[in-house]
Design a protein around this motif. Structure first.
Motif, PDB file in Angstrom:
ATOM      1  N   THR A  96      12.367  -6.658  -6.307  1.00 56.54           N
ATOM      2  CA  THR A  96      11.860  -7.823  -7.027  1.00 56.54           C
ATOM      3  C   THR A  96      12.520  -9.032  -6.722  1.00 56.54           C
ATOM      4  O   THR A  96      13.611  -9.138  -6.230  1.00 56.54           O
ATOM      5  N   LYS A  97      12.077 -10.303  -7.329  1.00 54.80           N
ATOM      6  CA  LYS A  97      12.453 -11.416  -7.424  1.00 54.80           C
ATOM      7  C   LYS A  97      13.990 -11.467  -7.806  1.00 54.80           C
ATOM      8  O   LYS A  97      14.932 -12.230  -7.443  1.00 54.80           O
ATOM      9  N   SER A  98      14.136 -10.847  -8.853  1.00 53.85           N
ATOM     10  CA  SER A  98      15.332 -11.082  -9.532  1.00 53.85           C
ATOM     11  C   SER A  98      16.461 -10.203  -8.893  1.00 53.85           C
ATOM     12  O   SER A  98      17.630 -10.426  -8.915  1.00 53.85           O
ATOM     13  N   VAL A  99      15.905  -9.011  -8.079  1.00 55.96           N
ATOM     14  CA  VAL A  99      17.160  -8.449  -7.278  1.00 55.96           C
ATOM     15  C   VAL A  99      17.339  -9.274  -6.160  1.00 55.96           C
ATOM     16  O   VAL A  99      18.840  -9.258  -5.791  1.00 55.96           O
ATOM     17  N   ARG A 100      16.555  -9.852  -5.637  1.00 51.79           N
ATOM     18  CA  ARG A 100      17.020 -10.815  -4.399  1.00 51.79           C
ATOM     19  C   ARG A 100      17.970 -11.899  -4.822  1.00 51.79           C
ATOM     20  O   ARG A 100      18.675 -12.412  -3.886  1.00 51.79           O
ATOM     21  N   ARG A 101      17.749 -12.226  -6.013  1.00 47.59           N
ATOM     22  CA  ARG A 101      18.859 -13.485  -6.339  1.00 47.59           C
ATOM     23  C   ARG A 101      19.915 -13.055  -6.945  1.00 47.59           C
ATOM     24  O   ARG A 101      20.999 -13.956  -6.965  1.00 47.59           O
ATOM     25  N   LEU A 102      20.157 -11.856  -7.160  1.00 44.44           N
ATOM     26  CA  LEU A 102      21.354 -11.222  -7.485  1.00 44.44           C
ATOM     27  C   LEU A 102      22.483 -11.061  -6.473  1.00 44.44           C
ATOM     28  O   LEU A 102      21.950 -10.887  -5.334  1.00 44.44           O
ATOM     29  N   PRO A 103      23.691 -11.229  -6.434  1.00 40.60           N
ATOM     30  CA  PRO A 103      24.770 -10.999  -5.383  1.00 40.60           C
ATOM     31  C   PRO A 103      24.670  -9.469  -5.068  1.00 40.60           C
ATOM     32  O   PRO A 103      23.980  -8.658  -5.813  1.00 40.60           O
ATOM     33  N   SER A 104      25.525  -9.150  -3.984  1.00 47.60           N
ATOM     34  CA  SER A 104      25.511  -7.796  -3.642  1.00 47.60           C
ATOM     35  C   SER A 104      26.249  -6.773  -4.472  1.00 47.60           C
ATOM     36  O   SER A 104      27.156  -7.493  -5.382  1.00 47.60           O
ATOM     37  N   LEU A 105      26.032  -5.602  -4.449  1.00 46.44           N
ATOM     38  CA  LEU A 105      26.807  -4.618  -5.369  1.00 46.44           C
ATOM     39  C   LEU A 105      28.153  -4.569  -5.180  1.00 46.44           C
ATOM     40  O   LEU A 105      29.069  -4.718  -6.197  1.00 46.44           O
ATOM     41  N   GLU A 106      28.692  -4.784  -3.743  1.00 45.25           N
ATOM     42  CA  GLU A 106      29.930  -4.900  -3.402  1.00 45.25           C
ATOM     43  C   GLU A 106      30.741  -6.155  -3.999  1.00 45.25           C
ATOM     44  O   GLU A 106      32.071  -5.910  -4.865  1.00 45.25           O
ATOM     45  N   LEU A 107      29.812  -7.367  -3.921  1.00 48.37           N
ATOM     46  CA  LEU A 107      30.447  -8.487  -4.677  1.00 48.37           C
ATOM     47  C   LEU A 107      30.731  -8.487  -6.507  1.00 48.37           C
ATOM     48  O   LEU A 107      31.563  -8.860  -6.937  1.00 48.37           O
ATOM     49  N   ILE A 108      29.731  -7.797  -6.834  1.00 44.05           N
ATOM     50  CA  ILE A 108      29.548  -7.676  -8.234  1.00 44.05           C
ATOM     51  C   ILE A 108      30.726  -6.579  -8.687  1.00 44.05           C
ATOM     52  O   ILE A 108      31.537  -6.825  -9.748  1.00 44.05           O
ATOM     53  N   ASP A 109      30.848  -5.732  -7.856  1.00 39.96           N
ATOM     54  CA  ASP A 109      31.872  -4.665  -8.189  1.00 39.96           C
ATOM     55  C   ASP A 109      33.355  -5.537  -8.114  1.00 39.96           C
ATOM     56  O   ASP A 109      34.229  -5.023  -8.910  1.00 39.96           O
ATOM     57  N   ILE A 110      33.557  -6.168  -7.280  1.00 44.09           N
ATOM     58  CA  ILE A 110      34.741  -6.945  -7.052  1.00 44.09           C
ATOM     59  C   ILE A 110      35.100  -7.867  -8.360  1.00 44.09           C
ATOM     60  O   ILE A 110      36.233  -7.732  -9.127  1.00 44.09           O
ATOM     61  N   TYR A 111      34.063  -8.741  -8.795  1.00 50.74           N
ATOM     62  CA  TYR A 111      34.398  -9.610  -9.944  1.00 50.74           C
ATOM     63  C   TYR A 111      34.590  -8.673 -11.071  1.00 50.74           C
ATOM     64  O   TYR A 111      35.163  -8.979 -11.931  1.00 50.74           O
ATOM     65  N   MET A 112      33.643  -7.562 -11.464  1.00 51.95           N
ATOM     66  CA  MET A 112      33.785  -6.784 -12.389  1.00 51.95           C
ATOM     67  C   MET A 112      35.203  -6.116 -12.494  1.00 51.95           C
ATOM     68  O   MET A 112      35.758  -6.055 -13.576  1.00 51.95           O
ATOM     69  N   TYR A 113      35.604  -5.739 -11.454  1.00 52.93           N
ATOM     70  CA  TYR A 113      37.298  -4.959 -11.437  1.00 52.93           C
ATOM     71  C   TYR A 113      38.266  -6.033 -11.682  1.00 52.93           C
ATOM     72  O   TYR A 113      39.295  -5.911 -12.502  1.00 52.93           O
ATOM     73  N   ARG A 114      37.933  -7.306 -11.115  1.00 59.52           N
ATOM     74  CA  ARG A 114      39.172  -8.292 -11.226  1.00 59.52           C
ATOM     75  C   ARG A 114      39.166  -8.907 -12.835  1.00 59.52           C
ATOM     76  O   ARG A 114      40.229  -9.192 -13.431  1.00 59.52           O
ATOM     77  N   CYS A 115      38.039  -8.829 -13.331  1.00 61.33           N
ATOM     78  CA  CYS A 115      37.797  -9.516 -14.757  1.00 61.33           C
ATOM     79  C   CYS A 115      38.317  -8.385 -15.783  1.00 61.33           C
ATOM     80  O   CYS A 115      39.114  -8.865 -16.769  1.00 61.33           O
TER      81      CYS A 115
END
Length: 272
Positions: A166-185
């Motif tokens: 979907t369009k919302s999926v295309r606008r989101l960052p990659s899983l890898e990038l989200i995982d890094i931010y989630m972990y660091r926070c």
């Protein structure tokens, strides 16, 4: 000339910052974070040493030492031991928790402590509560952002697994990038939460309200902290999938957020 309060403010904030770097290294074996944490901790040790020497020189008769000096000396000793352990034994787990205790003692000493009247003890506990609330707000901010990333990760993971482009999926960052931010926070929020709870326990002990240690809000906060630490350790050492970590972050935050609804059943700084 720096005032005594400014000196202790500097010690406390630098100490807190060093613990953030130490926790990051403890979980993620980050050499740069360890160097930063060690450097800041050495600076705290230098400030404590200079202040202790000044106090000793000002009254060489040790009988004049107050409980303030003894607790400062105790905090200095914990910092010294942690630096020795960090240099020769490299037990990051012990070093971090030793310094959490040292931070709590320094926070207590920041406002002065003695036998005093019940009103004076209440005033000290109130000031400690300000530190606790400030650290807790910062912890909530970091962990809230981590929770948002966790929700994004689970959403994107489910959409990619179901091949829903979907369009919302295309606008989101990659899983890898989200995982890094989630972990660091989470790495930022967890030690802030630990320091906040350490100061909260110190405030309770200062007031002599030992029954508050069994308060529902206090217990729920410690369980949530345990879940956060277990989650990041499991992610680091067992290298589990990102979606599992995202779920546990949501569970941990839900328990932490439950404190808001425990207000009526709690006696620990209930909100009006």
């Amino acid at each position: 000339m720096i005032t005594e309060n400014w000196l202790y403010d500097a010690m406390l904030y630098i100490y807190a910052l060093s613990l953030l770097f130490y926790f990051s290294d403890f979980v993620d074996r980050n050499r740069r974070a360890k160097q930063m944490g060690t450097g800041l901790l050495v600076f705290v040790w230098v400030l404590q040493t200079a202040y202790l020497i000044q106090r000793i020189v000002s009254h060489l008769n040790m009988s004049f030492f107050s409980l303030f000096e003894y607790l400062l000396l105790f905090s200095w000793l914990l910092v010294t031991i942690s630096l020795v352990m960090n240099r020769f034994f490299r037990i990051e787990f012990i070093v971090f928790f030793v310094n959490v205790i040292g931070f709590a003692v320094l926070a207590l000493n920041m406002f002065g402590i003695g036998s005093g009247t019940s009103l004076e003890r209440w005033e000290i506990a109130r000031k400690l509560l300000y530190v606790h609330v400030s650290l807790m707000i910062c912890a909530y901010a970091a962990l809230t952002i981590a929770t948002i990333f966790a929700g994004m990760y689970l959403f994107l993971h489910s959409r990619l697994k179901g091949k829903q482009w979907t369009k919302s999926v295309r606008r989101l960052p990659s899983l890898e990038l989200i995982d890094i931010y989630m972990y660091r926070c989470t790495l930022i929020g967890a030690p802030l939460l630990a320091m906040s709870l350490a100061v909260a326990v110190t405030s309770i002990l200062t007031e002599g309200e030992y029954s508050l240690l069994l308060d529902l809000k206090v217990i729920a906060s410690f369980i949530s902290l345990g879940l956060y630490i277990w989650t990041v350790l499991k992610r680091r050492w067992l290298d589990g999938p990102g979606w599992k970590m995202a779920r546990w972050i949501l569970y941990s935050y839900a328990l932490l957020f439950l404190n808001v609804f425990l207000n009526q059943a709690s006696s620990f700084h209930g909100w009006s």
